[in-house]
Each structure stands twice: as C-alpha cells, then as structure tokens.
Scaffold this active site. Sequence first.
Site, PDB file in Angstrom:
ATOM      1  N   SER A 183      58.001  24.478 -82.421  1.00 12.03           N
ATOM      2  CA  SER A 183      57.504  24.127 -80.885  1.00 12.03           C
ATOM      3  C   SER A 183      55.885  24.904 -80.884  1.00 12.03           C
ATOM      4  O   SER A 183      55.336  24.711 -81.765  1.00 12.03           O
ATOM      5  CB  SER A 183      58.350  24.430 -79.888  1.00 12.03           C
ATOM      6  OG  SER A 183      58.185  24.150 -78.651  1.00 12.03           O
ATOM      7  N   ASP A 432      62.846  13.967 -79.871  1.00 10.67           N
ATOM      8  CA  ASP A 432      62.334  14.976 -78.917  1.00 10.67           C
ATOM      9  C   ASP A 432      60.988  14.681 -78.438  1.00 10.67           C
ATOM     10  O   ASP A 432      59.985  13.834 -79.118  1.00 10.67           O
ATOM     11  CB  ASP A 432      61.832  16.160 -80.090  1.00 10.67           C
ATOM     12  CG  ASP A 432      60.981  17.286 -79.672  1.00 10.67           C
ATOM     13  OD1 ASP A 432      61.090  17.519 -78.235  1.00 10.67           O
ATOM     14  OD2 ASP A 432      60.351  17.972 -80.342  1.00 10.67           O
ATOM     15  N   HIS A 457      64.390  18.476 -81.122  1.00 10.49           N
ATOM     16  CA  HIS A 457      63.562  19.660 -81.060  1.00 10.49           C
ATOM     17  C   HIS A 457      63.871  20.668 -82.097  1.00 10.49           C
ATOM     18  O   HIS A 457      64.746  21.304 -82.296  1.00 10.49           O
ATOM     19  CB  HIS A 457      63.334  20.378 -79.539  1.00 10.49           C
ATOM     20  CG  HIS A 457      62.094  21.060 -79.669  1.00 10.49           C
ATOM     21  ND1 HIS A 457      60.694  20.552 -79.682  1.00 10.49           N
ATOM     22  CD2 HIS A 457      61.788  22.314 -79.010  1.00 10.49           C
ATOM     23  CE1 HIS A 457      59.699  21.342 -79.309  1.00 10.49           C
ATOM     24  NE2 HIS A 457      60.397  22.698 -78.969  1.00 10.49           N
TER      25      HIS A 457
END
Length: 514
Positions: A183, A432, A457
């Site tokens: 991320s 995601d 994710h």
Amino acid sequence: MRPLHLLLLILGLLPAVASALARAPLRFPGPRARPQRGVVVGAEEAVRGYDYETRYFRQRLDHFSFLEEEEGFFQQRYLVGRGGGWAGAGGPIFFYCGNEGDIAWFAANSGLVWEAGPRFAALVHRYYGESMPFGSKDKAYNNSKSLAYLTAEQAIADYAVLLTDLKKNLSSEGSPVVLFGGSYGGMLAAWMRLKYPHIAVGALASSAPILQFEDIVPSTIFYDLVSNDFKRESLSCFQTIKDSWKALDAQGNGQDGLLKLSKTFHLCQTIKNTGELSDWLSSAYSYLAMVDYPMPSDFLMPLPGNPIKELCRKIDNQPDGTTILERIYAGVNIYYNYTGTVDCFDLNDDPHGMGGWDWQACTEMVMPMSYSEDSMFPAYKFDYTSYEKDCINSFGVRPRPQWITTEFGGHNISLVLERFGSNIIFFNGLLDPWSGGGVLKNISESVVAIIAPLGAHHIDLRPASKEDPDWLVRLRESELDIISGWLSDYYGARRRGVLFQRAAPIPWTLLHHT
C-alpha cells in the site's frame, strides 16, 4: 548457502481515501468499532509466533537541513528478531517499508517477510506508534510546524540512514538490501529503489498506487472498483447500497431523524449530520473491497473469508418488510462487528493510530477521488477548491497536489521506469480498488507487474495459512524466485533456488498483465 537476514520496516495501511464524501473531505475512514487493539510492544514480544525485541535508533528529524538542536532528533523504534544479530557479514537484508500505523499491528500482518528468512528487524514510520518526534504525540501533532516533518521524503531518508548505520555497525557493508512494502509502504519501497539505488538492490511494491495522483488515472477509478466488487457478488446488494444514500438523507432530515439514525445503527453518540454516518458506511465498503480475501483475516477487523459475499448475504436475506437502512445495518455489521462483541459504534475511534494520514493527505499525498454515476455511491466530482479550503481550515496548510509526481514521477511512467528503473516488482490484486492506480503491465525485463485477478490488498504479503488458495502459494514463490535472481546477480552468480525453498513458479501468462 548465504545467511538471509530480514530488516522489516513496519508502517501500515494506506487509507481507503482522505475523503469519503464531499461533506467530509478530510475524514480518515479507519476502523471505528473498538476492535481488539492488538499487541502492546515491550522489551520482548511475540506476534503470531514471530518473536522480536524492541530497540531504538536516534534518528534525525530533518534529513535535509543541518540543525543540531536536541529537538532535531527523536527515538525511532525498530524491532529485532529474538536472538537477533546477523548470522554472518554480507548476507542479504530484507527491509519492509510499511505505512502509517502502530508497529505491532503491521508486524502481525507481514508474514511473507517473516517467513522468507530466519531473522528480521523492524522500524515504525515516524509520527506513528511510539516513534514520535518532540517527545509525545500531542506535541508532534500540535500544529503544522511540528507536523512539517511527516513526509514520504523524510521517511525514505530514515530508511537510508538506518540501513547505512546498521550495516556499518554489523560489519555488513556488503549486504544487499531488498525492500518490501504494501500500500503506502509499497509506494515508499518503489520510490526508495528509484531514489536510493545504491542502498537497495530491488523492491517488491505490493498494492502500490503510485499513479493515483493528479489526472494520471480517472478520479472515479477507486470507487468504480469498489462498486464492481459488490456488483460481482450480488446485483441486488449493489442496488440496495446505491439506494440507501437517499434513504439515509431522507431519514436524517425528518423529525428526530438524526437520533433515529443513531439508534438504528447503534452509535455510541447521536450524530450531528448524516455525513458522519455516510462516511462511516463508505469506509466500511471501501475497506471490505480492499480486504476481500478468500480466507478469514483480522488485519483491519476480524472478518470471514470473502467478506463482501457475507455482507451481501446479510443485506439480501433479511425478512420481507425490512427497511433499506435496516438491511444496510445488518450488512455493515460484517465489517464493524463480525465477532458480535461491540455494544455500540464510535465513529471517531482510531484504534490503530492512523490519524496522521489526514495531514499527509492535506500536504503531498493528494489523491483526487470522485463517484461516477455508475458506482453504488452518490455521484460526486472531486472539487479541489473545497479540498484546499478544508485543509487550510484543518491544518493551516495549502496542499501541493503536483509535488509527489515532481519528486518521484508518475506521468509517462512506462518510459521513465524503462529508462531509469530496475529490479522492481509491482503486485496488484484486481479486487483491490487501489489497483486502479497501480502499475499493471511489465515495463522491462526487471520492472515487472504481477497481477492476481482474485487477489485483494497486498494479499501476497500476508501470513501464509492453510486456507491459502494454490494460486496465492505459487504467486508468492514466484516473487521470491525473482528476488532470488536479483540476489544471485548481486553475488555474481545465477544460483536460483539456493536462497529460497519454493514451489514451481506460476506461469508468467497467469500472473503478468501485458
């Protein structure tokens, strides 16, 4: 066989958005249901069986000036695997660049790096967890002057300084460093590889939306993908959510409407406007899309496998006569109260200490977000003027929306990475919503994109479990196979298979989007 060392930098989860609705453009959509708060880090701890000791490094507050006042330094926490030490000089170092949250939370959810080698250490991002400049969170978060050093540039400079110091102290100047991150941490890993190629030989950037800035990708892409995840499971569920926003506003505008809404959704306090509740609901849908893993997880909240499917079952299977908002409440409990232990919901709860992202979103991490007519959210076009005004009111700062692409690039990314980049893996799971801002195709032989159509994710970084599907097991092994090649090149010999024990790699045609 060379010893494998792991240096793990834990930061956290990139938030779903800095703005869930136009009515709350700076709201951080974090988990707000008082979940279990995780492990308290002490001198020696264990997370998921991964043992570590807590240590501190005297870190410079501002790497780009030469002030030497005592306040110009702070104690930055990092973790070292119990037993610690290096097995031998020159062995590879794995360094995990995380995100914005408490270190123990992310240590428990970074299994790939823990499990790829026998030792690791970890460092938390500045301004999060215990790594607070100026002695406390209150002082660090006091105003724009004290928050000014919370930037991506300072963070990756932290990594460079720490790695250089540790390698020197451990007589491991010759150790190759491989960066990992998911991320926001994946963005930092990719950016650090580009900015400090002499520090790290490669980077695995998982679910890293480095293209989510300015107009590089459509501003609607994130919420379009969230909506597609719900539509994929149930068209009626998608439509119920789409219809719920008008029902929520109608209820809120009626007599005692806000009190009734607060009771319907079991909130701890009566809301002051419907935007607070809309943001809370939008956050749940966004996070569920991010963590729509096929196996149970407890990354954000304790959740079942395929949580969107479970939410839609709740919404769709309520008895006849159940109102839209009652259906929505039943569904959102899958995210906020799957264990059934929450008595009421606190919309302002921040159990993982991620609140600093509001500042980052108001300075350099400006990611325009809009709702399209086709999404399950009320149509809204990103309004920078309003966004800027809210940032000035909240922090007294004016955002710099072009700074990230100026500092790290983003436009013409294929050409830039082909000419100037090497040894970067970009992983994205297509469930995601952040994949819309990710690199989804190969750039060169050494800058590659690995995609998983059913992945969420940074699923590749999560701890291995018996529930993992075969495609995920093979995907992780393929990532390690590529990294093994980087290390073999560094040591001057192609010795794939020596550094990692792995299954046969998944065929590139199943992983790479070209």
